[in-house]
Design a protein around this motif. Structure first.
Motif, mmCIF file in Angstrom:
data_model
loop_
_atom_site.group_PDB
_atom_site.id
_atom_site.type_symbol
_atom_site.label_atom_id
_atom_site.label_comp_id
_atom_site.label_asym_id
_atom_site.label_seq_id
_atom_site.Cartn_x
_atom_site.Cartn_y
_atom_site.Cartn_z
ATOM 1 N N ASN A 156 0.830 -1.190 0.070
ATOM 2 C CA ASN A 156 0.079 0.050 0.002
ATOM 3 C C ASN A 156 0.691 1.207 0.055
ATOM 4 N N LYS A 157 1.935 1.339 0.781
ATOM 5 C CA LYS A 157 2.710 2.278 0.843
ATOM 6 C C LYS A 157 3.500 2.532 -0.452
ATOM 7 N N GLN A 158 3.998 1.588 -1.083
ATOM 8 C CA GLN A 158 4.498 1.584 -2.603
ATOM 9 C C GLN A 158 3.613 2.130 -3.501
ATOM 10 N N MET A 159 2.118 1.728 -3.328
ATOM 11 C CA MET A 159 1.286 2.373 -4.295
ATOM 12 C C MET A 159 0.836 3.622 -3.991
ATOM 13 N N GLU A 160 1.033 4.219 -2.814
ATOM 14 C CA GLU A 160 0.806 5.418 -2.435
ATOM 15 C C GLU A 160 1.981 6.473 -3.311
ATOM 16 N N VAL A 161 3.250 5.948 -3.297
ATOM 17 C CA VAL A 161 4.326 6.513 -4.003
ATOM 18 C C VAL A 161 4.190 6.538 -5.480
ATOM 19 N N LEU A 162 3.547 5.375 -6.074
ATOM 20 C CA LEU A 162 3.259 5.197 -7.453
ATOM 21 C C LEU A 162 2.374 6.290 -8.150
ATOM 22 N N ASN A 163 1.321 6.284 -7.285
ATOM 23 C CA ASN A 163 0.198 7.195 -7.657
ATOM 24 C C ASN A 163 0.883 8.671 -7.725
ATOM 25 N N LEU A 164 1.531 9.164 -6.932
ATOM 26 C CA LEU A 164 2.060 10.535 -6.759
ATOM 27 C C LEU A 164 3.136 10.644 -7.747
ATOM 28 N N LEU A 165 3.908 9.217 -8.231
ATOM 29 C CA LEU A 165 4.782 9.211 -9.297
ATOM 30 C C LEU A 165 4.151 9.519 -10.696
ATOM 31 N N THR A 176 7.017 15.071 0.929
ATOM 32 C CA THR A 176 6.518 16.092 1.824
ATOM 33 C C THR A 176 4.983 15.859 2.051
ATOM 34 N N ILE A 177 4.408 15.367 0.872
ATOM 35 C CA ILE A 177 2.982 15.109 0.831
ATOM 36 C C ILE A 177 2.761 13.879 1.670
ATOM 37 N N LEU A 178 3.587 12.685 1.843
ATOM 38 C CA LEU A 178 3.393 11.557 2.379
ATOM 39 C C LEU A 178 3.972 11.709 3.935
ATOM 40 N N HIS A 179 4.672 12.667 4.157
ATOM 41 C CA HIS A 179 5.312 12.864 5.456
ATOM 42 C C HIS A 179 6.340 11.751 5.799
ATOM 43 N N ARG A 180 7.194 11.581 4.626
ATOM 44 C CA ARG A 180 8.184 10.784 4.932
ATOM 45 C C ARG A 180 9.420 11.065 4.561
#
Length: 215
Positions: A156-165, A176-180
């Motif tokens: 799920n965390k990788q999918m969050e990154v993929l969607n923003l990518l 910044t968006i994901l606070h990581r």
């Protein structure tokens, strides 16, 4: 104008027959209270202009009849007149080539307007049914996407990154968006490249879209 009405309720056929007289001054109604009778009528030397079909028939159901029509390459517009409101079933009838769907709750005026639309060569689908079909398509797409994600092994965390990518964000912006931390984001991006077999961000997004991972 020759119209074949296929419905197992004689009372409904009688009622709709009166309505159909408003389509033309010379409307000839042929009645079939079963699927078998409908097949027999279609085998006769009658040039039908329109077929009205109820989905729930006792012997040969509406879907079975539609399949038969398609196999026989029947070149007559078919309109479903039914109280059925299951989006999946309605979608299936459209896939089999029906030209319209009319609820049995429609008034005489609405029925005539809908049939006129079909006879002019257009497909008629009520707005309420269009909403149901839209929701069905959305649910189906979501289900397929979830299956693709599970099959890929992407978290799920990788999918969050993929969607923003896919939205074109940089690693710094994603962090910044994901606070990581940016380091964590870079790690997720590297894993995505490896899982998807991509060499760069653009290729990563394209492969993900092709595999149905992105909506």
């Amino acid at each position: 104008m020759n119209i074949l009405i296929i419905d197992d309720h004689p009372l409904f056929i009688d009622g709709i027959s009166h309505v159909l007289n408003g389509l033309s001054e010379k409307t000839h109604i042929i009645k079939a209270t079963s699927g078998v009778t409908a097949i027999e009528q279609l085998a006769l030397d009658i040039d039908f202009d329109l077929i009205l079909l109820d989905l729930n028939m006792p012997d040969l159901g509406g879907i079975s009849l539609l399949q038969r029509f398609k196999a026989d390459e029947l070149c007559v517009p078919v309109v479903i007149i039914s109280s059925e409101e299951q989006a999946g079933l309605i979608r299936e009838t459209l896939d089999w080539g029906v030209m319209g769907f009319i609820p049995k709750s429609y008034s005489s005026e609405k029925i005539l307007n809908a049939l006129t639309t079909v006879l002019e060569g257009n497909i008629y689908i009520p707005e309420s049914v269009q909403v149901l079909l839209s929701r069905l398509a959305s649910y189906s797409k979501s289900d397929c996407q979830m299956q693709a994600i599970q099959k890929s092994g992407i978290t799920n965390k990788q999918m969050e990154v993929l969607n923003l990518l896919a939205q074109g964000h940089s690693n710094e912006k994603i962090s910044t968006i994901l606070h990581r931390t940016e380091h964590t984001v870079k790690s997720h991006v590297s894993v995505l490249f490896q899982v998807l077999g991509a060499k760069n961000r653009t290729e990563c997004v394209k492969i993900a879209e092709k595999r149905g991972l992105l909506s």
